[in-house]
Every structure is written in structure tokens, then in C-alpha cells.
Design a protein around this motif. Structure first.
Motif, PDB file in Angstrom:
ATOM      1  N   ALA A 739       0.778  -1.152  -0.089  1.00 19.98           N
ATOM      2  CA  ALA A 739      -0.053  -0.047  -0.080  1.00 19.98           C
ATOM      3  C   ALA A 739       0.965   1.247  -0.152  1.00 19.98           C
ATOM      4  CB  ALA A 739      -0.814  -0.169   1.242  1.00 19.98           C
ATOM      5  N   LEU A 740       1.954   1.311   0.837  1.00 17.29           N
ATOM      6  CA  LEU A 740       2.690   2.386   0.932  1.00 17.29           C
ATOM      7  C   LEU A 740       3.708   2.731  -0.521  1.00 17.29           C
ATOM      8  CD1 LEU A 740       4.107   1.764   4.439  1.00 17.29           C
ATOM      9  CD2 LEU A 740       2.787   3.684   3.886  1.00 17.29           C
ATOM     10  N   VAL A 741       4.130   1.570  -0.916  1.00 20.41           N
ATOM     11  CA  VAL A 741       4.869   1.688  -2.155  1.00 20.41           C
ATOM     12  C   VAL A 741       4.066   2.005  -3.516  1.00 20.41           C
ATOM     13  CG1 VAL A 741       6.109   0.274  -4.050  1.00 20.41           C
ATOM     14  CG2 VAL A 741       6.524   0.059  -1.550  1.00 20.41           C
ATOM     15  N   PHE A 742       2.841   1.517  -3.569  1.00 16.82           N
ATOM     16  CA  PHE A 742       2.007   1.643  -4.480  1.00 16.82           C
ATOM     17  C   PHE A 742       1.459   3.313  -4.606  1.00 16.82           C
ATOM     18  CE2 PHE A 742      -2.407   1.513  -6.370  1.00 16.82           C
ATOM     19  CZ  PHE A 742      -2.225   0.777  -7.693  1.00 16.82           C
ATOM     20  N   SER A 743       1.289   3.594  -3.413  1.00 18.09           N
ATOM     21  CA  SER A 743       0.609   5.158  -3.069  1.00 18.09           C
ATOM     22  C   SER A 743       1.676   5.967  -3.483  1.00 18.09           C
ATOM     23  CB  SER A 743       0.120   5.303  -1.637  1.00 18.09           C
ATOM     24  OG  SER A 743      -0.879   4.259  -1.333  1.00 18.09           O
ATOM     25  N   THR A 744       2.761   5.799  -3.022  1.00 23.04           N
ATOM     26  CA  THR A 744       3.962   6.627  -3.396  1.00 23.04           C
ATOM     27  C   THR A 744       4.070   6.791  -4.831  1.00 23.04           C
ATOM     28  OG1 THR A 744       5.265   5.923  -1.405  1.00 23.04           O
ATOM     29  CG2 THR A 744       6.553   7.047  -2.836  1.00 23.04           C
ATOM     30  N   LEU A 745       4.150   5.346  -5.501  1.00 20.90           N
ATOM     31  CA  LEU A 745       4.250   5.534  -7.141  1.00 20.90           C
ATOM     32  C   LEU A 745       3.238   6.407  -7.640  1.00 20.90           C
ATOM     33  CD1 LEU A 745       6.036   4.859  -9.107  1.00 20.90           C
ATOM     34  CD2 LEU A 745       5.134   2.550  -9.216  1.00 20.90           C
ATOM     35  N   ILE A 746       1.824   6.215  -7.079  1.00 22.50           N
ATOM     36  CA  ILE A 746       0.622   7.063  -7.862  1.00 22.50           C
ATOM     37  C   ILE A 746       1.080   8.655  -7.511  1.00 22.50           C
ATOM     38  CG2 ILE A 746      -1.806   7.479  -7.779  1.00 22.50           C
ATOM     39  CD1 ILE A 746      -1.219   4.911  -9.063  1.00 22.50           C
ATOM     40  N   PHE A 747       1.379   8.879  -6.209  1.00 19.28           N
ATOM     41  CA  PHE A 747       1.495  10.128  -6.106  1.00 19.28           C
ATOM     42  C   PHE A 747       2.658  11.008  -6.884  1.00 19.28           C
ATOM     43  CE2 PHE A 747      -0.820   9.648  -1.964  1.00 19.28           C
ATOM     44  CZ  PHE A 747      -1.699  10.725  -2.062  1.00 19.28           C
ATOM     45  N   ALA A 748       3.697  10.211  -7.189  1.00 21.82           N
ATOM     46  CA  ALA A 748       4.875  10.432  -7.883  1.00 21.82           C
ATOM     47  C   ALA A 748       4.425  10.531  -9.343  1.00 21.82           C
ATOM     48  CB  ALA A 748       5.886   9.421  -7.834  1.00 21.82           C
ATOM     49  N   ASN A 749       3.607   9.859  -9.807  1.00 26.92           N
ATOM     50  CA  ASN A 749       2.841   9.888 -11.209  1.00 26.92           C
ATOM     51  C   ASN A 749       2.260  11.061 -11.156  1.00 26.92           C
ATOM     52  OD1 ASN A 749       2.146   8.323 -13.808  1.00 26.92           O
ATOM     53  ND2 ASN A 749       0.390   9.080 -12.939  1.00 26.92           N
ATOM     54  N   ILE A 750       1.357  11.543 -10.368  1.00 24.80           N
ATOM     55  CA  ILE A 750       0.614  12.804 -10.489  1.00 24.80           C
ATOM     56  C   ILE A 750       1.355  14.037 -10.643  1.00 24.80           C
ATOM     57  CG2 ILE A 750      -1.023  14.349  -9.171  1.00 24.80           C
ATOM     58  CD1 ILE A 750      -2.325  11.479  -8.355  1.00 24.80           C
ATOM     59  N   LEU A 751       2.335  14.095  -9.667  1.00 28.86           N
ATOM     60  CA  LEU A 751       3.301  15.301  -9.665  1.00 28.86           C
ATOM     61  C   LEU A 751       4.199  15.454 -10.693  1.00 28.86           C
ATOM     62  CD1 LEU A 751       4.455  14.806  -5.677  1.00 28.86           C
ATOM     63  CD2 LEU A 751       2.997  16.914  -7.091  1.00 28.86           C
ATOM     64  N   LEU A 752       4.685  14.017 -11.412  1.00 30.61           N
ATOM     65  CA  LEU A 752       5.665  14.074 -12.589  1.00 30.61           C
ATOM     66  C   LEU A 752       4.742  14.593 -13.730  1.00 30.61           C
ATOM     67  CD1 LEU A 752       8.248  13.169 -13.833  1.00 30.61           C
ATOM     68  CD2 LEU A 752       7.171  11.111 -14.637  1.00 30.61           C
ATOM     69  N   SER A 753       3.510  14.135 -13.914  1.00 32.02           N
ATOM     70  CA  SER A 753       2.681  14.716 -14.944  1.00 32.02           C
ATOM     71  C   SER A 753       2.570  16.181 -14.935  1.00 32.02           C
ATOM     72  CB  SER A 753       1.270  14.149 -15.041  1.00 32.02           C
ATOM     73  OG  SER A 753       0.613  14.517 -13.935  1.00 32.02           O
ATOM     74  N   LEU A 754       2.698  16.950 -13.796  1.00 31.06           N
ATOM     75  CA  LEU A 754       2.531  18.260 -13.573  1.00 31.06           C
ATOM     76  C   LEU A 754       3.838  18.998 -13.807  1.00 31.06           C
ATOM     77  CD1 LEU A 754       0.230  18.501 -10.174  1.00 31.06           C
ATOM     78  CD2 LEU A 754      -0.288  18.819 -12.533  1.00 31.06           C
ATOM     79  N   VAL A 755       4.829  18.292 -13.377  1.00 32.94           N
ATOM     80  CA  VAL A 755       6.200  18.973 -13.340  1.00 32.94           C
ATOM     81  C   VAL A 755       6.749  19.041 -14.978  1.00 32.94           C
ATOM     82  CG1 VAL A 755       8.655  18.552 -12.991  1.00 32.94           C
ATOM     83  CG2 VAL A 755       7.029  18.638 -11.092  1.00 32.94           C
ATOM     84  N   ASN A 756       6.565  18.018 -15.624  1.00 29.59           N
ATOM     85  CA  ASN A 756       6.724  17.751 -16.855  1.00 29.59           C
ATOM     86  C   ASN A 756       5.942  18.350 -17.932  1.00 29.59           C
ATOM     87  OD1 ASN A 756       8.751  15.910 -15.882  1.00 29.59           O
ATOM     88  ND2 ASN A 756       8.544  14.306 -17.420  1.00 29.59           N
ATOM     89  N   ARG A 757       5.019  19.247 -17.566  1.00 29.62           N
ATOM     90  CA  ARG A 757       4.314  20.198 -18.297  1.00 29.62           C
ATOM     91  C   ARG A 757       5.469  20.982 -19.088  1.00 29.62           C
ATOM     92  NH1 ARG A 757      -0.818  22.899 -15.979  1.00 29.62           N
ATOM     93  NH2 ARG A 757      -1.283  23.040 -18.123  1.00 29.62           N
ATOM     94  N   SER A 758       6.289  21.525 -18.312  1.00 32.70           N
ATOM     95  CA  SER A 758       7.383  22.239 -19.039  1.00 32.70           C
ATOM     96  C   SER A 758       8.671  21.883 -18.200  1.00 32.70           C
ATOM     97  CB  SER A 758       7.060  23.932 -18.604  1.00 32.70           C
ATOM     98  OG  SER A 758       8.314  24.631 -18.992  1.00 32.70           O
ATOM     99  N   PHE A 759       9.737  22.004 -19.497  1.00 35.94           N
ATOM    100  CA  PHE A 759      10.932  21.596 -18.858  1.00 35.94           C
ATOM    101  C   PHE A 759      11.875  22.969 -18.711  1.00 35.94           C
ATOM    102  CE2 PHE A 759       9.455  17.472 -20.141  1.00 35.94           C
ATOM    103  CZ  PHE A 759      10.411  16.618 -19.327  1.00 35.94           C
ATOM    104  N   TYR A 760      11.018  24.014 -18.503  1.00 37.92           N
ATOM    105  CA  TYR A 760      11.648  25.337 -18.402  1.00 37.92           C
ATOM    106  C   TYR A 760      11.281  26.102 -17.365  1.00 37.92           C
ATOM    107  CZ  TYR A 760      13.917  29.754 -19.454  1.00 37.92           C
ATOM    108  OH  TYR A 760      14.599  31.145 -19.524  1.00 37.92           O
ATOM    109  N   TYR A 761       9.679  26.323 -17.606  1.00 31.30           N
ATOM    110  CA  TYR A 761       8.841  26.960 -16.438  1.00 31.30           C
ATOM    111  C   TYR A 761       8.598  26.236 -15.326  1.00 31.30           C
ATOM    112  CZ  TYR A 761       8.737  30.420 -20.565  1.00 31.30           C
ATOM    113  OH  TYR A 761       8.970  31.315 -21.425  1.00 31.30           O
ATOM    114  N   SER A 762       8.198  26.806 -14.072  1.00 31.79           N
ATOM    115  CA  SER A 762       8.044  26.031 -13.107  1.00 31.79           C
ATOM    116  C   SER A 762       6.738  25.529 -13.212  1.00 31.79           C
ATOM    117  CB  SER A 762       7.999  27.048 -11.599  1.00 31.79           C
ATOM    118  OG  SER A 762       6.901  27.837 -11.775  1.00 31.79           O
ATOM    119  N   PHE A 763       6.317  24.380 -12.419  1.00 34.60           N
ATOM    120  CA  PHE A 763       4.953  23.674 -12.601  1.00 34.60           C
ATOM    121  C   PHE A 763       3.755  24.863 -12.242  1.00 34.60           C
ATOM    122  CE2 PHE A 763       5.631  22.835  -8.122  1.00 34.60           C
ATOM    123  CZ  PHE A 763       4.324  22.591  -7.723  1.00 34.60           C
ATOM    124  N   ILE A 764       4.129  26.009 -11.203  1.00 33.46           N
ATOM    125  CA  ILE A 764       3.365  26.841 -10.839  1.00 33.46           C
ATOM    126  C   ILE A 764       2.936  27.749 -11.866  1.00 33.46           C
ATOM    127  CG2 ILE A 764       2.892  28.549  -9.143  1.00 33.46           C
ATOM    128  CD1 ILE A 764       4.698  27.055  -7.065  1.00 33.46           C
TER     129      ILE A 764
END
Length: 833
Positions: A739-764
Motif C-alpha cells: 500500500a505504501l509503495v503503490f501510493s508513493t508511485l501514484i502520487f509521484a505519477n501525478i506530480l510528474l505529470s504536472l512537473v513535466n508540463r514544462s522543462f523550463y518554466y515552473s509547474f506553478i
């Protein structure tokens, strides 16, 4: 438009059309194939991910784990549904494009002229073809007006052939081009029965070439597939040696194979291209092949015609210069008797049924200023079409009293050269032409001649002409053209003007339009005589090319391509056809463009608006950038899945089977829509159109970008496996650890999709680019995660236990640290830029 077609030509009735279609079919080279459910099912069953799921389901049935087998069946339905949705969106978009790309043909039906899709022409239809049109069926001429046709596509001979209903050869053929005039012909052969249909039946089987990006992505996916097979065999062997369970070992191998295979990438590519082309279509930009959307973003040089692209193509007759009185007359003075002969011969030298804007204007000027309309009294009986360098044309008319009119018009230099003028007179007229040209006016010379008998000269230049004067037209630059050209320059794209007009007029219009130029104009003759080395230099350094004919235009396009430039060519005329075909992207004008130009082009601007090309280039850049983001996201998130599945097994950790196919397939179902639906919808980043274009030869991921994605994946892996080991250290059981490993990977997936919207500008900063699909997918994934963790039957099925608030904060924090470190990299990148 009034085509002066005889009233006895009534065409087919609706009943006759339906009967002919049932008996002889459609006007198409290939059979119209409808996709059956069987074809769709076979296509879906070929997908690698579906094959793996079926294998896993089969193994679960064999070992008696029917709950897991049922989930796999649901997963199969889900994967199929997603594939069907993607495929359906792509095909719907492509069908819409095909409808718009289908050329229209004019036919007479029920005594009315109507436009229909070309494939709807039936045997017996009365079809109309006019200057610049492709002929779309084999038939026999029943009526014509000054009609000539270029049959080089069948015969290899490039000269024009004059035909009419009474000539010995009154047949015309599909695939040939109307050079001048108009003809009505009765369709006698359509589709595969036409001459071109019988010659070129194999053309419909020619496979479209893959674009560089398609080839690169294909190689990448194949490489990953090979790695997946090797890992699958290694895991199967290792697991079997360790456990002795054959089915269990196969199951472990398939779990890892599913985590390695990046089947989302080709799906994403197809979706991005098809939907990109569809969105452009809604903006009035017709893309004939969805793969050229990628090329649009790489355009480095735009070669444009002047008339109709930079200018309005309005062709107002502003002045008349009468040679005999040596005076310039404005519009208010056109009724002067001194201008009668000049106005008459300017009109007679035009087509009897005008198509060209200048000729339409000359006919209107004749109507408005000459009360005695003699056009019905004279019949065109011989013609010399527009030709020569510079070009001119000559018409011979005769009335019932055998009185003749021999009228010529063309480029002033051409008319001056064939007229009886002294050298001093020629210099004087050239001075007048230059003065008008420097103000941006389009100038034509007009001349007259006389000829007895029917032994006409082989060339029109052999007549003895009297110079009458000049017609001076003004075709103003389009209103928004300066703004559009500025956007193109800001995008790092060069602009070159390639036109048939003279240098003075072109340079004046270019200056008014805002084209940057510091070099002298080059004419078509110079281009033809230049060596290959000189031509390369001319193409690179010069901006304005005048008095250009088809072969010269083609030479410039070819030279630019040899330099490694990605060339877009804009044109609307028959003479633009070869250059449009040769360019990386041929762009035809939709409203005023000829059918031959539209046929040769890869892209059509529906309202002739050059700004649409800028929109197309921006779309190409956006789509290419989003494909890269999607691929980098896929690589980064696959790495922790692969290593979380494999490392515990290879290293003999406490819970070697931490993920089963159930968990991997859930992650795959999350990743698929994220990369191919969400990233496709991602808006263009700011300043995208203020950067120079990428090279077409660049790989879609260079080593630096690939390394960044791998590092992102490895850091996430570190976070996920760190939680794994920490959970074991705390003495948690397998369900809690999972449960801990799976949840970590799901949260990381969500954050990665936000961060990788741009490789120059901040995700904010990226949140300013609204993407409702991203928000929707994120919320849905979080809801599903909480269902898995906190709904008891689902938790038991996934073999996990619920997490308390502290544990949730711990996995969310670990995921944040594993992903958000990349924001510091981007910050450093912005600071150093």
C-alpha cells in the motif's frame, strides 16, 4: 459567374444520376471500403498490451485465481475501450480531413451548374473545366471557349493542345490540366476505367513514407520491446530456478514485460498528429497528411508568391498610359476618346470569359467606358497562350465581315521588345514602367497588329506590333500582413518572395508589407543561367526573386532544400504547381487558388489568410513539444515501475512480488490517458514562437533529454524503494508495504505529470496554461487510489491495507521530494538563460 453555356446542355436528372451510379459506380480508383467490426477487433487484438493481458488472464484461470482473472478481463475491456476511443478520435479527425481534401467538380444537372465532390461524377455527367482545373474524368468536348489542355501527365509533352467539339481530337482525359479557357465535356469513362486509372492502378497501393519522427519513435519502441523480451526471459528463468513454479515464473515475467513495454508512445504519436490536423482544420487550415503537422514546426524558410498571398489580389485599374498622347490618365478620365483604342485592345487581349482578376477588371473597364459593346460580333479564332520570358499572350478575333483584331498584352518588356519602336522610344517607355513599378504598381503592356491570310507565324513574337500603352494596376498589401510577417520573423523563419512580377513593383510591395530585404532582386533568367554553386549562394543570400517561371521557382526550392532548410512554399497558380510539390510543405490558397495548386500542395489555407500559416507553424511546434513531454513522462514513470517489480525479485528482498499484474495494469491505465489525451491537450508554452525552429534531422530525444528523463525515473525509484525498505524496517507486513509503495508511485505519477508540463518554466507557472483534462485525470486517479485503499473489498482484491493520515503524508512527501527536485534544475536553467 456567367459561363455562356448553351441552353440545350441540360445535364442528367437526379434519377439518371442514381441509375448511372448503380450501374457504373463511383469516380474513384479504389473500392470504397467500410471498416467492419471484424477488422476493428483484429486490429485491437494485435496490440501488444492486450496480448500480454490475455496471457496473464489465461495463467490466472489455470492456477485457479478467478478473481484476478476477472480483473484482467475488466482490464482487457478497459484497454480496448481506451484504444477504441483513441482510434475513433483519430479516424474521425482524419475522415473530416478527407472530406475537405476531396476536390470539388462543377457539373450541369437539371439545367443548373452545381459543385459536387469529384468521386460523385457519374458516367454521362456534363462536367465543366476551366483554366487551372484538373480534369477529373475521360470525356468528349460538347462545348468550349478558347480551350487548351496540357496532357503531359499522359504524353510527356509539356506544350498546350487546343481542342473543341469540332476538332478531330475532341477527347480530354482525367489527370490532365486545363491551361486556358473553358470546356464542357460529357463523362464517358470514370474511375479505374479512365486512361490514367488503367495506367496508374498501382499508385493506390503505394505506402505513404514515414516522417523522421515516426521512424525515430518506431525504432525507440522496438528497442524497448527487445529489452522487454530479454528481461522477460531473464525473470522467468531466475524465478523458475528459485521457486520451481513454471506458471508463477511466467506470471512474474509477464508482469515485468507489461511494465517495460511503452505501447503508449505510438498511440500518443498517432493521436497527437490526427487531432492536431483536425484542430487546424477547424481553424480553416486543411492538412492532407496528418504527419506533416510535425514538419510544420520545423519550417525555416517561407517562399511566398506576391499576388494573392502578400497582396489582396484585388487588381484595381488605377492608371492608363496612352503612348500616342504620351499621357497618364486616372480612373475619372477613362472615358476620354484618346483611350478608346488602348481600352479596346487591352480587353481583346484578355480571355473572352475572364478568370484572372486583371482580365476581369479590363472587361469591366471596357463595359463601363465603351458604350458600343462589340464582343458578341467577334469570335476568337486563333490564340497564342501566355508564354515567353518575360511572358506575353496574343488573341486573334474575326467578325462576319472578316475584319480582324490582333491584340497582345504582357510584361512591358516583352511587349516593348516585339513592338516597332526606336531605341529612344523604348528607353522612354521603360522609364514610365520603372516609375510605376517603384510605387508598387503592376504594369502590363498592350499592343496591336494586323494579319492577312491563315498562315500564322509559329511564334507570337514574329508579328509586327504597334505599341499602344500601359495598363497600371494596384494590388495593395493585405491589411494585417505587417503583423503576420513580424510574427514569422520573430519565430526565426526567413521569408523569400518568388513572383512572376517585375522587380520594381515587387520591391515596393515588399517594403510596404514589411519584408526585410537589403539585397538586390534576382530574376528568373539569372537563376536559370547560374551554376549550382552560384544558385546555392543566390538562394541563401537573396530575398526577392522576380520574373520567375515554374522551372526557376523549382530551382530555388531545390537549392534551399539542399542547404538543409525546411521549406514552405505558398502559391495559388498553375505555374506554382512544381514548386508546391517540391517543397517540404506546399501551401495553396483555398479561395483563389487553382485546382492544380491545391492538388500539388500538402496544405490549403481556406480563406487565403497568411496568418493561418503562422497558426499552423505554432501548432506544429506545440505538438512536437507535447510529444516530447509525453515520451519523457513515459520513460520517467516506466523506470520506477520496472525496477520496483524487478529489484526485489533479483535482490531477494522480503517481499519479492510486491507488484502483481493487477497493480501494473492499473498504473498502465493511468499512464495511457495521461500521455496521449492530457499532454495532447496541453497548450503552447509562452515564447514558443520567439525561438528559432528546430532542425528536421534532430532526434526527438537527444542524449541530454534522455538522460534527464532517466535521472527523473531513478530518483522516483529511490523514493519508492526507500519507502519499501522503511516499511520493512518498521516491521510492516506485505499488504501494508505494498500500500505504501503503490501510493508513493501514484502520487509521484501525478506530480510528474504536472512537473513535466514544462522543462523550463515552473509547474506553478504552468498552471496559467489551463488544461481541464489534466485536472480531470488527476482527480479521477486520486479517487481511484482512495477507493483501492479504503473500500474493503477493493483493498482485499489489490492486497493492500488502508493508510492513516501520517502514512499518507509520508508517501505524499516522499513522492514530492522524488519529483519536485526537478524544479530546482529548471530554476537554475532559467537563471543561466
Amino acid at each position: 459567374m456567367n459561363y455562356n453555356i448553351p441552353e440545350n446542355l441540360k445535364g442528367l436528372t437526379e434519377a439518371e444520376v442514381e441509375f448511372s451510379r448503380k450501374k457504373y459506380g463511383y469516380n474513384t480508383l479504389g473500392e470504397v471500403q467500410k471498416e467492419t467490426w471484424m477488422n476493428i477487433l483484429v486490429g485491437i487484438l494485435k496490440e501488444p498490451m492486450l496480448i500480454l493481458l490475455i496471457c496473464v488472464s489465461f495463467i490466472y484461470v489455470l492456477i485457479g485465481d478467478y478473481g484476478e482473472a476477472l480483473f484482467m478481463f475488466v482490464a482487457i475491456v478497459a484497454v480496448t475501450a481506451i484504444s477504441f476511443y483513441q482510434d475513433n478520435r483519430s479516424k474521425k479527425a482524419l475522415k473530416e480531413l478527407e472530406k475537405l481534401n476531396e476536390p470539388l467538380s462543377k457539373v450541369i444537372r437539371n439545367s443548373k451548374i452545381v459543385e459536387i465532390p469529384t468521386f460523385e461524377i457519374v458516367l454521362g455527367d456534363l462536367c465543366i473545366t476551366e483554366e487551372g482545373n484538373l480534369i477529373n474524368a475521360d470525356g468528349r468536348i460538347v462545348h468550349s471557349n478558347d480551350f487548351s489542355v496540357n496532357e503531359s501527365s499522359l504524353t510527356g509533352e509539356s506544350y498546350s493542345v487546343f481542342k473543341d467539339s469540332e476538332s478531330e481530337d475532341n477527347e480530354i482525359f482525367s489527370g490532365t490540366v486545363t491551361v486556358s479557357g473553358l470546356a464542357v465535356y460529357k463523362a464517358e469513362r470514370i474511375g479505374r476505367e479512365t486512361r490514367v486509372g488503367k495506367i496508374g492502378q498501382s499508385i493506390i497501393n503505394i505506402k505513404e513514407e514515414e516522417s523522421p519522427l515516426q521512424i525515430q519513435i518506431g525504432k525507440f519502441v522496438k528497442g524497448m520491446a527487445i529489452i522487454g523480451i530479454i528481461i522477460f526471459l531473464a525473470v522467468c528463468t531466475f524465478s523458475f530456478i528459485k521457486t520451481g513454479s513454471f506458471l508463477g515464473s511466467i506470471l512474474n515475467g509477464l508482469t515485468l514485460a507489461m511494465s517495460v513495454l511503452p505501447e503508449e508512445i505510438p498511440v500518443a504519436f498517432t493521436t497527437f498528429m490526427a487531432l492536431g490536423a483536425w484542430k487546424l482544420m477547424r481553424n480553416g487550415i486543411i492538412i492532407k497528411r496528418s504527419s506533416i503537422v510535425e514538419t510544420l514546426g520545423s519550417v525555416t524558410v517561407i517562399c511566398t508568391d506576391k499576388t494573392g498571398t502578400i497582396t489582396e489580389n484585388a487588381m484595381q485599374l488605377k492608371y492608363l498610359y496612352d503612348y500616342r498622347s504620351d499621357a497618364v490618365y486616372e480612373q475619372e478620365e477613362f472615358k476620354s476618346e484618346k483611350l478608346n483604342q488602348l481600352i479596346d485592345y487591352a480587353m481583346w487581349s484578355s480571355e473572352p470569359v475572364p478568370f484572372d482578376p486583371m482580365e476581369i477588371t479590363l472587361h469591366k473597364t471596357y463595359e463601363q467606358n465603351r458604350p458600343d459593346d462589340e464582343r458578341k460580333s467577334y469570335k476568337l479564332f486563333h490564340e497564342y497562350p501566355l508564354e515567353g520570358k518575360p511572358p506575353m499572350m496574343t488573341h486573334l478575333f474575326e467578325n462576319e465581315q472578316k475584319e480582324r483584331i490582333v491584340a497582345a498584352k504582357g510584361a512591358p518588356e516583352a511587349i516593348i521588345n516585339v513592338s516597332r519602336l526606336s531605341e529612344e522610344e523604348k528607353i522612354k517607355i521603360r522609364g514610365v514602367v520603372k516609375k510605376f513599378g517603384e510605387q508598387g504598381y503592376r504594369v502590363l503592356g498592350v499592343a496591336m497588329s494586323g494579319f492577312e491570310g491563315n498562315n500564322f507565324p509559329e511564334k507570337q513574337q514574329d508579328f509586327s506590333f504597334d505599341f499602344l500603352g500601359l495598363t497600371v494596376f494596384y494590388d495593395p498589401p493585405k491589411k494585417e500582413i505587417k503583423k503576420v510577417l513580424e510574427q514569422i520573423y520573430n519565430a526565426g523563419i526567413k521569408i523569400k518572395v518568388i513572383t512572376g512580377d517585375n522587380s520594381d513593383t515587387t520591391q515596393a510591395i515588399a517594403l510596404q508589407a514589411g519584408i526585410k530585404n537589403s539585397t538586390a532582386a534576382v530574376n528568373g533568367g539569372e537563376v536559370t543561367l547560374a551554376s549550382e554553386e552560384e544558385l546555392m549562394k543566390i538562394a541563401e543570400e537573396r530575398t526577392i526573386f522576380t520574373r520567375m517561371f515554374p522551372e526557376a521557382k523549382l530551382k530555388i526550392i531545390t537549392a534551399l532544400k539542399k542547404q538543409g532548410q525546411v521549406v514552405a512554399m505558398l502559391g495559388d497558380g498553375v505555374n506554382d504547381g512544381p514548386a508546391l510539390k517540391a517543397a517540404h510543405i506546399g501551401v495553396a490558397m483555398g479561395s483563389k487558388g487553382t485546382e492544380i495548386a491545391k492538388s500539388a500542395a500538402a496544405m490549403v489555407l481556406m480563406n487565403d489568410d497568411l496568418e493561418k500559416l503562422v497558426i499552423g507553424i505554432a501548432a506544429g511546434r506545440r505538438i512536437y513539444a507535447n510529444i516530447k513531454k509525453a515520451v519523457q513522462y513515459i520513460i520517467s514513470i516506466h523506470i520506477p515501475i520496472i525496477l520496483t517489480v524487478s529489484l526485489p525479485l533479483f535482490l531477494g528482498w522480503a517481499f519479492p512480488g510486491i507488484f502483481t499484474p493487477v497493480h501494473v495494469i492499473f498504473l498502465e491505465l493511468v499512464m495511457g490517458p495521461t500521455c496521449s489525451i492530457v499532454y495532447e491537450n496541453e497548450p503552447m508554452e509562452k515564447n514558443t514562437m520567439n525561438h528559432p525552429p528546430r532542425k528536421l534531422t534532430d532526434t526527438f530525444l537527444n542524449w541530454k533529454e534522455l538522460t534527464i528523463s532517466i535521472i527523473q525515473g531513478l530518483v522516483i525509484t529511490g523514493g519508492v524503494l526507500g519507502i519499501y525498505q522503511y516499511s520493512v524496517y518498521l516491521g510492516n507486513d506485505e499488504f501494508k508495504t505494498r500500500a505504501l509503495v503503490f501510493s508513493t508511485l501514484i502520487f509521484a505519477n501525478i506530480l510528474l505529470s504536472l512537473v513535466n508540463r514544462s522543462f523550463y518554466y515552473s509547474f506553478i507557472e504552468s498552471f496559467k496554461n489551463r488544461n481541464s483534462l489534466l485536472a480531470g485525470i488527476t482527480v479521477l486517479v486520486l479517487i481511484l487510489l482512495f477507493v483501492i485503499l479504503y473500500i474493503d473489498p477493493v483493498s482485499r482484491f489489490f492486497n493492500v491495507t488502508s493508510l492513516d493520515i501520517n502514512e499518507l503524508l509520508m508517501v505524499a512527501g516522499t513522492a514530492a521530494v522524488s519529483v519536485l527536485w526537478f524544479e530546482f534544475y529548471k530554476f537554475a536553467k532559467r537563471i543561466s538563460a
